[in-house]
Motif scaffolding. Structure first.
Motif, short mmCIF file in Angstrom:
data_model
loop_
_atom_site.label_atom_id
_atom_site.label_comp_id
_atom_site.label_asym_id
_atom_site.label_seq_id
_atom_site.Cartn_x
_atom_site.Cartn_y
_atom_site.Cartn_z
N GLY A 275 9.50 -12.23 79.82
CA GLY A 275 10.02 -12.74 81.09
C GLY A 275 10.11 -14.25 81.13
O GLY A 275 11.08 -14.82 81.63
N THR A 276 9.10 -14.92 80.59
CA THR A 276 9.11 -16.39 80.57
C THR A 276 10.24 -16.91 79.69
O THR A 276 10.91 -17.89 80.06
CB THR A 276 7.74 -16.93 80.10
OG1 THR A 276 6.71 -16.43 80.97
CG2 THR A 276 7.71 -18.45 80.10
N LEU A 277 10.46 -16.27 78.56
CA LEU A 277 11.58 -16.68 77.71
C LEU A 277 12.92 -16.53 78.44
O LEU A 277 13.82 -17.36 78.28
CB LEU A 277 11.58 -15.90 76.39
CG LEU A 277 10.48 -16.31 75.41
CD1 LEU A 277 10.43 -15.34 74.23
CD2 LEU A 277 10.67 -17.74 74.93
N HIS A 278 13.05 -15.50 79.26
CA HIS A 278 14.26 -15.38 80.08
C HIS A 278 14.39 -16.58 81.02
O HIS A 278 15.49 -17.11 81.21
CB HIS A 278 14.25 -14.09 80.90
CG HIS A 278 14.77 -12.89 80.17
ND1 HIS A 278 16.00 -12.84 79.58
CD2 HIS A 278 14.22 -11.67 79.96
CE1 HIS A 278 16.20 -11.66 79.03
NE2 HIS A 278 15.11 -10.93 79.24
N LEU A 279 13.28 -17.00 81.62
CA LEU A 279 13.33 -18.17 82.52
C LEU A 279 13.77 -19.42 81.77
O LEU A 279 14.31 -20.34 82.37
CB LEU A 279 11.96 -18.43 83.16
CG LEU A 279 11.36 -17.33 84.03
CD1 LEU A 279 10.03 -17.81 84.61
CD2 LEU A 279 12.31 -16.90 85.12
N LEU A 280 13.52 -19.44 80.47
CA LEU A 280 13.83 -20.61 79.64
C LEU A 280 15.14 -20.45 78.88
O LEU A 280 15.39 -21.13 77.89
CB LEU A 280 12.67 -20.86 78.67
CG LEU A 280 11.37 -21.24 79.38
CD1 LEU A 280 10.19 -21.14 78.44
CD2 LEU A 280 11.49 -22.63 79.98
N GLY A 281 16.00 -19.55 79.36
CA GLY A 281 17.35 -19.45 78.83
C GLY A 281 17.57 -18.46 77.71
O GLY A 281 18.70 -18.32 77.23
N CYS A 282 16.54 -17.78 77.26
CA CYS A 282 16.73 -16.77 76.20
C CYS A 282 17.31 -15.49 76.80
O CYS A 282 17.07 -15.17 77.96
CB CYS A 282 15.40 -16.44 75.54
SG CYS A 282 14.77 -17.73 74.48
N ASP A 283 18.06 -14.79 75.98
CA ASP A 283 18.64 -13.53 76.43
C ASP A 283 18.76 -12.60 75.24
O ASP A 283 18.53 -13.00 74.10
CB ASP A 283 20.01 -13.77 77.06
CG ASP A 283 20.28 -12.81 78.20
OD1 ASP A 283 19.78 -11.67 78.15
OD2 ASP A 283 21.03 -13.17 79.11
N HIS A 284 19.17 -11.38 75.49
CA HIS A 284 19.35 -10.40 74.42
C HIS A 284 20.63 -9.61 74.65
O HIS A 284 20.68 -8.40 74.44
CB HIS A 284 18.14 -9.49 74.28
CG HIS A 284 17.54 -9.03 75.58
ND1 HIS A 284 18.04 -7.98 76.31
CD2 HIS A 284 16.49 -9.51 76.28
CE1 HIS A 284 17.32 -7.82 77.41
NE2 HIS A 284 16.36 -8.74 77.41
N GLU A 285 21.66 -10.31 75.08
CA GLU A 285 22.94 -9.68 75.38
C GLU A 285 23.74 -9.31 74.13
O GLU A 285 24.57 -8.43 74.17
CB GLU A 285 23.79 -10.58 76.29
CG GLU A 285 23.20 -10.77 77.67
CD GLU A 285 23.09 -9.47 78.45
OE1 GLU A 285 24.05 -8.68 78.46
OE2 GLU A 285 22.02 -9.24 79.04
N ASN A 286 23.51 -10.02 73.03
CA ASN A 286 24.18 -9.66 71.78
C ASN A 286 23.14 -9.65 70.67
O ASN A 286 22.00 -10.08 70.86
CB ASN A 286 25.34 -10.62 71.47
CG ASN A 286 24.87 -12.05 71.27
OD1 ASN A 286 23.99 -12.32 70.45
ND2 ASN A 286 25.47 -12.99 72.00
#
Length: 167
Positions: free
Chosen positions: A128-139
């Motif tokens: 969740g914190t990585l998502h807050l910092l701009g990480c994603d797993h869309e591709n």
């Protein structure tokens, strides 16, 4: 300086040191993010973590993602990319956003994976914190990058790679 505000509902066993675990997990995620400088920034940096019920997460998931079911973790980023890039400069407090974990889902997933709820919760806080910092797993490329960051952050906490297939 990274400040982690945590709130835990009663179903999250108070004997567990959730505050320390969540803080360490968030710090590990920041260290492995594209913005590790935020951990030692002069500017105050804050994120909020809520450990709550499946029902509360179901309501938030329905409201914000149009999915009427609980999920393990939700992230609500507040900082823009340019704010993250300038996070170590003088300025007002930088609010990264909110990470919310559902107890029942977390507990069930931990049991399925044969890991402790503490280790799984740490993984979810990192995710969740990585998502807050701009990480994603869309591709696939982004997913591989995010997974590698999670594994490195978990290693900082002495937690095994959850993606490694055990024979």
């Amino acid at each position: 300086m990274l400040d982690v505000a945590i709130e835990a509902d009663a179903e999250w066993d108070s004997r567990t040191g959730w505050e320390e675990l969540v803080s360490r997990a968030a710090q590990a995620a920041v260290a492995e993010s594209a913005f590790p400088q935020l951990a030692a920034a002069v500017r105050p940096v804050e994120l909020s973590v809520r450990l709550t019920s499946d029902e509360e997460v179901r309501i938030l998931n329905a409201q914000w993602r149009r999915k009427d079911k609980p999920t393990n973790v939700l992230s609500f980023p507040m900082a823009e990319a340019y704010e993250l890039e300038q996070g170590d400069e003088e300025g007002p407090e930088l609010l990264l956003g909110d990470v919310i974990l559902a107890h029942g889902v977390c507990e069930r997933e931990a049991a399925e994976k044969a890991v402790s709820i503490e280790d799984h919760a740490a993984h979810l806080v990192i995710h969740g914190t990585l998502h807050l910092l701009g990480c994603d797993h869309e591709n696939d490329g982004d997913a591989e990058d995010m997974e590698a960051r999670e594994v490195r952050a978990l290693a900082r906490l002495g937690i095994a790679d959850p993606y490694k297939v055990h024979a």
